[in-house]
Design an enzyme around this catalytic site. Structure first.
Site, PDB file in Angstrom:
ATOM      1  N   HIS A  70     -29.982  21.835  10.975  1.00 52.33           N
ATOM      2  CA  HIS A  70     -28.931  22.023   9.974  1.00 52.33           C
ATOM      3  C   HIS A  70     -27.740  22.773  10.574  1.00 52.33           C
ATOM      4  O   HIS A  70     -26.574  22.438  10.296  1.00 52.33           O
ATOM      5  CB  HIS A  70     -29.511  22.781   8.780  1.00 52.33           C
ATOM      6  CG  HIS A  70     -28.514  23.121   7.732  1.00 52.33           C
ATOM      7  ND1 HIS A  70     -28.066  24.402   7.509  1.00 52.33           N
ATOM      8  CD2 HIS A  70     -27.850  22.346   6.837  1.00 52.33           C
ATOM      9  CE1 HIS A  70     -27.195  24.404   6.527  1.00 52.33           C
ATOM     10  NE2 HIS A  70     -27.040  23.171   6.098  1.00 52.33           N
ATOM     11  N   GLU A  73     -25.789  20.351  12.578  1.00 50.14           N
ATOM     12  CA  GLU A  73     -25.012  19.450  11.711  1.00 50.14           C
ATOM     13  C   GLU A  73     -23.654  20.069  11.374  1.00 50.14           C
ATOM     14  O   GLU A  73     -22.622  19.391  11.403  1.00 50.14           O
ATOM     15  CB  GLU A  73     -25.797  19.162  10.442  1.00 50.14           C
ATOM     16  CG  GLU A  73     -25.042  18.343   9.406  1.00 50.14           C
ATOM     17  CD  GLU A  73     -25.309  18.811   7.991  1.00 50.14           C
ATOM     18  OE1 GLU A  73     -24.323  19.015   7.244  1.00 50.14           O
ATOM     19  OE2 GLU A  73     -26.480  18.985   7.621  1.00 50.14           O
ATOM     20  N   HIS A  74     -23.648  21.364  11.066  1.00 44.99           N
ATOM     21  CA  HIS A  74     -22.386  22.060  10.790  1.00 44.99           C
ATOM     22  C   HIS A  74     -21.478  22.090  12.020  1.00 44.99           C
ATOM     23  O   HIS A  74     -20.281  21.820  11.934  1.00 44.99           O
ATOM     24  CB  HIS A  74     -22.678  23.503  10.364  1.00 44.99           C
ATOM     25  CG  HIS A  74     -23.028  23.664   8.920  1.00 44.99           C
ATOM     26  ND1 HIS A  74     -22.271  24.398   8.046  1.00 44.99           N
ATOM     27  CD2 HIS A  74     -24.057  23.177   8.186  1.00 44.99           C
ATOM     28  CE1 HIS A  74     -22.814  24.372   6.843  1.00 44.99           C
ATOM     29  NE2 HIS A  74     -23.913  23.641   6.906  1.00 44.99           N
ATOM     30  N   GLU A 150     -24.476  29.880   2.554  1.00 40.45           N
ATOM     31  CA  GLU A 150     -25.127  28.727   1.934  1.00 40.45           C
ATOM     32  C   GLU A 150     -26.556  29.071   1.520  1.00 40.45           C
ATOM     33  O   GLU A 150     -27.016  28.688   0.434  1.00 40.45           O
ATOM     34  CB  GLU A 150     -25.123  27.545   2.905  1.00 40.45           C
ATOM     35  CG  GLU A 150     -25.689  26.263   2.335  1.00 40.45           C
ATOM     36  CD  GLU A 150     -25.650  25.115   3.334  1.00 40.45           C
ATOM     37  OE1 GLU A 150     -26.218  24.050   3.036  1.00 40.45           O
ATOM     38  OE2 GLU A 150     -25.032  25.269   4.416  1.00 40.45           O
TER      39      GLU A 150
END
Length: 446
Positions: A70, A73-74, A150
């Site tokens: 994740h 991905e950012h 997040e």
């Protein structure tokens, strides 16, 4: 100019997979590097959805790496050797397009949707960011802060948190039981070197599927992809595509357990469920019908009993999640804390009733109609068609034609559904609860 690069001398292999009457022509090309390109040409559309799918998700991380997929991905949107982060977003937005990405437990997807005439730009930008991201140290620190925010935001959403709690109840410390985002404890110390290593080890050509659907020409898409990847780390020596993820070995789930996350919320969030079946199990079509009958819509048993007749919950539904080697079946409900016991009692009673008595012929017909209708209606846009191509290749190793899939649903019998219900719904159930309760408020239902 003649092609250059390690794989330039080898030939790509192309074949037509289908001429679907409900869609367009589907073609598949395997590049010399092992990277696959699938397209569905739909001339009636004026847009194209383009996605790059990588067979890497959170379940591929070690405990100390939790959240790396994740995090990566950012970071891939933060800049390449050719473009800054602003240029990546500005170039797509300047033509009215949109781009985004998401990480799951078994794969990661980067996608763009643009007008058909802007597909060359989308291919160049998306291939650039996936293949040749810089992962600059300052960007790692910036995105670390974004991801921690997040995670904190997710903790403030009990309706989301309960699903993660349920995954932990079923899978425990197995990667399928972990948060896709990682936790504050794993994301905070994660280094650029760790992320860079994960990137280069996992993002290899044989692990990648590129899919596009809309008004396009397959040969042109393949040519543009090859041009965009030339000279990047994905322009590699000849290799075979990686096989789709298989069940080796079968995931061991935990005995039925109850997990409670005490939180002062106005509404309680509960999930009751059990281990299910994996995504290649032939009974998955019967499971889809069973899910529709139990809690898949407003006419379902649970919705009618708990919301319509008794008014105990605003949201109540059942769902099935399936992976390469495991799965879960569960019921979610959000209700006032004082109504949780009644909602759970009604849910358990309905699951036990279906396990013992099965469903009716009328429910079978309705459940099959829902499965077929939702599938076909879901193919009314280029994004869903692009996703179907990629998932078929990445998760199953083949693309089931639409008519074949509808036929598999039609072939489901009452005996199929009732046999699965007796087996599945008779299993011990795990319970996850987020709300104003202490850990001793609930007992395991055995």
């Amino acid at each position: 100019m003649a092609p250059t690069g390690p794989g330039a001398a080898a030939r790509a292999v192309t074949r037509t997979l289908s001429d679907d009457p409900l869609g367009g022509t589907v073609r598949r090309t395997v590049l010399p590097s092992g990277l696959r390109v699938l397209t569905e040409a739909i001339p009636a559309m004026r847009s194209v959805s383009f996605g790059i799918w990588v067979a890497v998700g959170s379940r591929d991380e070690t405990g100390s790496q939790a959240g790396a997929a994740h995090f990566l991905e950012h970071l891939l949107f933060k800049g390449t050797n050719k473009r800054s982060a602003l240029e990546i977003s500005a170039q797509i937005e300047a033509v009215g397009g949109e781009t985004n990405a998401f990480t799951t437990k078994e794969y990661t997807c980067y996608y763009a949707r643009v007008l058909d005439e802007d597909l060359p730009l989308a291919i160049d930008v998306m291939c650039d960011l996936v293949a040749d991201s810089v992962l600059a140290a300052p960007d790692v620190e910036t995105e670390r802060g974004v991801i921690l925010e997040e995670i904190a935001m997710h903790d403030d959403e009990p309706g989301d948190e309960v699903h993660d709690l349920f995954a932990r109840a079923v899978y425990g410390d197995h990667p399928l039981g972990r948060l896709i985002s990682g936790t504050e404890e794993t994301v905070t110390p994660m280094t650029r070197r760790q992320i860079q290593g994960f990137y280069r080890r996992r993002y290899t050509a044989p692990q990648i599927v590129i899919a596009a659907a809309g008004n396009l020409d397959h040969a042109a898409v393949v040519k543009l992809v090859r041009q965009a990847l030339r000279g990047t780390p994905l322009d590699t020596d000849p290799a075979s595509p990686a096989p789709h993820r298989r069940a080796t070995p079968t995931v061991r789930t935990k005995p039925a357990t109850t997990l409670v996350e005490p939180k002062e919320t106005e509404q309680a969030h509960v999930i009751l469920g059990c281990p299910g079946i994996d995504r290649t199990d032939d009974r998955r079509f019967a499971l889809g019908v069973l899910n529709n009958v139990l809690g898949g819509g407003m006419s379902s048993r649970l919705f009618q009993e708990i919301r319509e007749q008794r008014g105990l919950a605003y949201s109540v539904y059942s769902y099935a999640s399936q992976y390469a080697d495991s799965g879960v079946f569960a019921v979610y409900a959000g209700c006032a804390p004082g109504k949780v016991d009644e909602v759970l009692d009604l849910t358990r009673a309905e699951l036990a009733r279906v396990a013992a008595e099965g469903i009716t012929e009328a429910e079978l017909a309705r459940g099959k109609g829902m499965s077929k209708g939702s599938f076909v209606l879901g193919l009314e846009d280029t994004g869903s068609r692009m996703s179907r191509l990629a998932k078929g290749e990445l998760l199953y190793g083949n693309l089931m034609p639409v008519d074949d899939l509808l036929a598999r649903v039609d072939a489901v019998t009452l005996a199929d559904v009732n046999a699965l219900a007796a087996e599945l719904l008779g299993r011990p159930m795990s319970l996850a609860v987020v709300g104003p309760f202490d850990e001793g408020s609930f007992t395991v239902d055995r």
